[in-house]
Design a protein around this motif. Structure first.
Motif, PDB file in Angstrom:
ATOM      1  N   GLY A   1      -0.200   6.953   2.380  1.00  0.00           N
ATOM      2  CA  GLY A   1       0.907   6.160   1.589  1.00  0.00           C
ATOM      3  C   GLY A   1       1.805   6.951   2.722  1.00  0.00           C
ATOM      4  O   GLY A   1       2.970   4.911   2.856  1.00  0.00           O
ATOM      5  N   GLY A   2       2.772   8.052   3.110  1.00  0.00           N
ATOM      6  CA  GLY A   2       3.115   8.010   4.269  1.00  0.00           C
ATOM      7  C   GLY A   2       2.792   7.103   5.899  1.00  0.00           C
ATOM      8  O   GLY A   2       3.148   7.190   6.259  1.00  0.00           O
ATOM      9  N   VAL A   3       1.619   7.551   6.052  1.00  0.00           N
ATOM     10  CA  VAL A   3       0.777   6.608   7.314  1.00  0.00           C
ATOM     11  C   VAL A   3       1.115   5.375   6.573  1.00  0.00           C
ATOM     12  O   VAL A   3       1.714   4.904   7.991  1.00  0.00           O
ATOM     13  CB  VAL A   3      -0.527   7.186   7.886  1.00  0.00           C
ATOM     14  N   LEU A   4       0.876   4.809   6.163  1.00  0.00           N
ATOM     15  CA  LEU A   4       1.245   3.335   5.563  1.00  0.00           C
ATOM     16  C   LEU A   4       2.197   2.857   5.725  1.00  0.00           C
ATOM     17  O   LEU A   4       2.786   1.880   6.349  1.00  0.00           O
ATOM     18  CB  LEU A   4       0.601   2.931   3.844  1.00  0.00           C
ATOM     19  N   GLY A   5       3.048   3.675   5.220  1.00  0.00           N
ATOM     20  CA  GLY A   5       5.033   3.158   5.455  1.00  0.00           C
ATOM     21  C   GLY A   5       5.440   3.403   6.785  1.00  0.00           C
ATOM     22  O   GLY A   5       5.890   2.743   7.099  1.00  0.00           O
ATOM     23  N   LEU A   6       5.169   4.431   7.896  1.00  0.00           N
ATOM     24  CA  LEU A   6       5.458   4.422   8.760  1.00  0.00           C
ATOM     25  C   LEU A   6       4.964   3.134   9.434  1.00  0.00           C
ATOM     26  O   LEU A   6       5.547   2.503  10.582  1.00  0.00           O
ATOM     27  CB  LEU A   6       4.138   5.474   9.440  1.00  0.00           C
ATOM     28  N   VAL A   7       3.417   2.799   9.817  1.00  0.00           N
ATOM     29  CA  VAL A   7       2.862   1.535   9.891  1.00  0.00           C
ATOM     30  C   VAL A   7       3.665   0.541   9.450  1.00  0.00           C
ATOM     31  O   VAL A   7       3.989  -0.760  10.428  1.00  0.00           O
ATOM     32  CB  VAL A   7       1.339   1.075   8.984  1.00  0.00           C
TER      33      VAL A   7
ATOM     34  N   ALA B   1       1.165  -0.937  -0.186  1.00  0.00           N
ATOM     35  CA  ALA B   1       0.271   0.197   0.053  1.00  0.00           C
ATOM     36  C   ALA B   1       1.101   1.187   0.363  1.00  0.00           C
ATOM     37  O   ALA B   1       0.241   2.475  -0.218  1.00  0.00           O
ATOM     38  CB  ALA B   1      -1.249   0.235   0.673  1.00  0.00           C
ATOM     39  N   PHE B   2       1.734   0.780   0.749  1.00  0.00           N
ATOM     40  CA  PHE B   2       2.888   2.229   0.668  1.00  0.00           C
ATOM     41  C   PHE B   2       3.320   2.342  -0.700  1.00  0.00           C
ATOM     42  O   PHE B   2       3.450   3.446  -0.791  1.00  0.00           O
ATOM     43  CB  PHE B   2       4.615   2.209   1.647  1.00  0.00           C
ATOM     44  N   LEU B   3       3.904   1.085  -1.815  1.00  0.00           N
ATOM     45  CA  LEU B   3       4.778   1.622  -3.222  1.00  0.00           C
ATOM     46  C   LEU B   3       2.935   2.598  -3.865  1.00  0.00           C
ATOM     47  O   LEU B   3       3.293   3.179  -4.392  1.00  0.00           O
ATOM     48  CB  LEU B   3       4.551   0.518  -3.215  1.00  0.00           C
ATOM     49  N   GLY B   4       1.931   2.287  -3.422  1.00  0.00           N
ATOM     50  CA  GLY B   4       1.000   2.834  -4.857  1.00  0.00           C
ATOM     51  C   GLY B   4       0.019   3.220  -3.680  1.00  0.00           C
ATOM     52  O   GLY B   4      -0.943   3.696  -4.236  1.00  0.00           O
ATOM     53  N   GLY B   5       0.172   3.646  -3.051  1.00  0.00           N
ATOM     54  CA  GLY B   5      -0.579   4.799  -2.151  1.00  0.00           C
ATOM     55  C   GLY B   5      -0.627   6.303  -2.783  1.00  0.00           C
ATOM     56  O   GLY B   5      -0.149   6.420  -3.105  1.00  0.00           O
ATOM     57  N   LEU B   6      -1.818   6.889  -1.976  1.00  0.00           N
ATOM     58  CA  LEU B   6      -2.318   8.124  -1.530  1.00  0.00           C
ATOM     59  C   LEU B   6      -0.762   8.752  -1.372  1.00  0.00           C
ATOM     60  O   LEU B   6      -0.570   8.098   0.092  1.00  0.00           O
ATOM     61  CB  LEU B   6      -3.574   8.815  -1.387  1.00  0.00           C
ATOM     62  N   PRO B   7      -0.590   9.876  -1.674  1.00  0.00           N
ATOM     63  CA  PRO B   7       0.465  11.213  -0.753  1.00  0.00           C
ATOM     64  C   PRO B   7       0.456  10.977   0.977  1.00  0.00           C
ATOM     65  O   PRO B   7       1.672  10.369   1.896  1.00  0.00           O
ATOM     66  CB  PRO B   7       0.459  11.763  -1.503  1.00  0.00           C
ATOM     67  N   ILE B   8      -0.643  11.418   1.593  1.00  0.00           N
ATOM     68  CA  ILE B   8      -0.648  11.083   2.313  1.00  0.00           C
ATOM     69  C   ILE B   8      -0.487   9.806   3.010  1.00  0.00           C
ATOM     70  O   ILE B   8       0.054   9.368   4.201  1.00  0.00           O
ATOM     71  CB  ILE B   8      -1.996  12.304   2.665  1.00  0.00           C
TER      72      ILE B   8
END
Length: 87
Positions: A62-68, A53-60
């Motif tokens: 994607g950042g939250v999912l990257g932290l998770v 989800a981080f790789l294909g996510g929306l900007p905001i």
């Protein structure tokens, strides 16, 4: 005779390094090595889903999912090390 050379039953000298390194490479593998299959599957699924989800996510989002994903990865390594030391 000195008891320094006697190993008692149930005594463990595992360091937990191998499971921690395995979880660092692929989250959940350390839990699998420690015999915690359900936890291994859960950690792997969360790490894979949040990573994708981080790789294909929306900007905001994607950042939250990257932290998770990072938090899950750190948890996997720490838990594998702690549980490996207990065994």
């Amino acid at each position: 005779m000195s008891k320094a050379m006697v190993k008692y039953e149930g005594e463990s000298h595992g360091s937990g390094v191998v499971p921690a390194v395995c979880s660092f490479i692929i989250p959940g593998v350390g839990q699998l090595i420690n015999g915690e299959t359900d936890k291994a599957i859960g950690v792997f699924v969360v790490a894979a889903a949040t990573g994708a989800a981080f790789l294909g996510g929306l900007p905001i989002l994607g950042g939250v999912l990257g932290l998770v994903h990072i938090a899950t990865h750190v948890y996997a390594v720490g838990d594998a090390w702690i549980q490996g030391r207990k065994k």
